[in-house]
Design an enzyme around this catalytic site. Sequence first.
Site, PDB file in Angstrom:
ATOM      1  N   ASP A  14     -12.640  -2.249  -7.056  1.00  0.00           N
ATOM      2  CA  ASP A  14     -12.202  -2.553  -5.692  1.00  0.00           C
ATOM      3  C   ASP A  14     -13.026  -1.673  -4.757  1.00  0.00           C
ATOM      4  OD1 ASP A  14     -10.616  -3.586  -3.551  1.00  0.00           O
ATOM      5  OD2 ASP A  14      -9.427  -1.755  -3.554  1.00  0.00           O
ATOM      6  N   SER A  15     -12.906  -1.940  -3.462  1.00  0.00           N
ATOM      7  CA  SER A  15     -13.609  -1.094  -2.499  1.00  0.00           C
ATOM      8  C   SER A  15     -12.978   0.304  -2.429  1.00  0.00           C
ATOM      9  CB  SER A  15     -13.551  -1.746  -1.118  1.00  0.00           C
ATOM     10  OG  SER A  15     -12.197  -1.941  -0.753  1.00  0.00           O
ATOM     11  N   CYS A  77     -10.355  -7.124  -6.074  1.00  0.00           N
ATOM     12  CA  CYS A  77     -10.634  -7.064  -4.649  1.00  0.00           C
ATOM     13  C   CYS A  77     -10.723  -8.505  -4.170  1.00  0.00           C
ATOM     14  CB  CYS A  77     -11.952  -6.330  -4.432  1.00  0.00           C
ATOM     15  SG  CYS A  77     -12.528  -6.343  -2.732  1.00  0.00           S
ATOM     16  N   GLU A 157      -5.512   3.465   2.770  1.00  0.00           N
ATOM     17  CA  GLU A 157      -6.462   4.491   2.298  1.00  0.00           C
ATOM     18  C   GLU A 157      -6.066   5.875   2.816  1.00  0.00           C
ATOM     19  OE1 GLU A 157      -9.358   4.343   0.295  1.00  0.00           O
ATOM     20  OE2 GLU A 157      -8.880   2.272  -0.230  1.00  0.00           O
ATOM     21  N   CYS A 189      -4.924  -9.163  -0.270  1.00  0.00           N
ATOM     22  CA  CYS A 189      -5.773  -7.968  -0.324  1.00  0.00           C
ATOM     23  C   CYS A 189      -5.034  -7.009  -1.233  1.00  0.00           C
ATOM     24  CB  CYS A 189      -5.925  -7.373   1.074  1.00  0.00           C
ATOM     25  SG  CYS A 189      -6.726  -5.754   1.072  1.00  0.00           S
ATOM     26  N   HIS A 191      -4.894  -3.977  -1.370  1.00  0.00           N
ATOM     27  CA  HIS A 191      -4.274  -2.817  -0.712  1.00  0.00           C
ATOM     28  C   HIS A 191      -2.857  -3.143  -0.207  1.00  0.00           C
ATOM     29  CE1 HIS A 191      -8.389  -1.234  -0.507  1.00  0.00           C
ATOM     30  NE2 HIS A 191      -7.905  -0.082  -0.077  1.00  0.00           N
TER      31      HIS A 191
END
Length: 284
Positions: A14-15, A77, A157, A189, A191
């Site tokens: 993932d990012s 992701c 994040e 997403c 996240h």
Amino acid sequence: MQGSVRDRGIGIFDSGVGGLTVLKEIRKLLPGEDLFYLGDTARVPYGNRSRDTIIKYSVQNTGFLIEQGIKLLVVACNTSSSVALQTLRHRFTDLPIIGVIEPGSEQAVRNTASRRIGVIGTRATVTSESYRTAINRFDKDIKVFQQACPLFVPFVEEGMHTSALARGMAEHYLAPLKRHGIDTVILGCTHYPALSPVIKKVMGSKVRLINSGQAVAAKAYEYLFSHDLLKNTGDTSHRPPAPGDMRFFVTDDPLQFKRIGRLLLSLDIDSNIHKVVLEDHEYA
Ligand code: DGL
């Protein structure tokens, strides 16, 4: 030969920390497998970047994970899955690759009674129309309403996903979706599951949130099982498998990743995090 492939790990990227929500589900379902997780924390977020950049990063991530010795790749992701999955499958033809769009769409289609599904994701995911395409492939009459929520990722994040500010931001982003009579929202997403409590409060208890992590883990299990690639299948003792290794790689300072990773996984992952450089590598 087959035995050695079985002993390889599952690569997940993932990012940033978002894909840990998918890793968590894979770990639950496949506790004996070794998991190699790459969070491209130096370049997060991907969601506002161009197609070419997202593809370049995704290729580098995949190349790096292949070097660790993997038998399966999970692109944890949505942005990479929306934009780069086809390129990855073309470039890395020997590697089985599972993305997050199809499993999440399938789950949402199964859930909706109103046949009106909301999708929230990054700008790149929404613009790609990947969810609308996948949902309408399952059922062309389902209406899909999409909303990009670009500020959600930095909030997660930063570990601010339960703050009052997060609630205000969710109200702002989700207001347009609430007007469409949807009964299902895809958290498009990886996240976003961290923001589930806040999103649920805003959308109301009648709307079901779809976190594709479980469906993705089920696909990984199915693939490994049907190809006889599950680790430890030679063990006939019927004891639960010894827990597999988990190794985490990040492209920036591991400190923040440790902190948020601990929150998301409820696991102490400190000793297994390594900082790596991807730009030096040239992949196929
Ligand atoms: N977690 C990612 C996704 O599922 C990436 C978000 C981002 O980097 O913008 O889309």
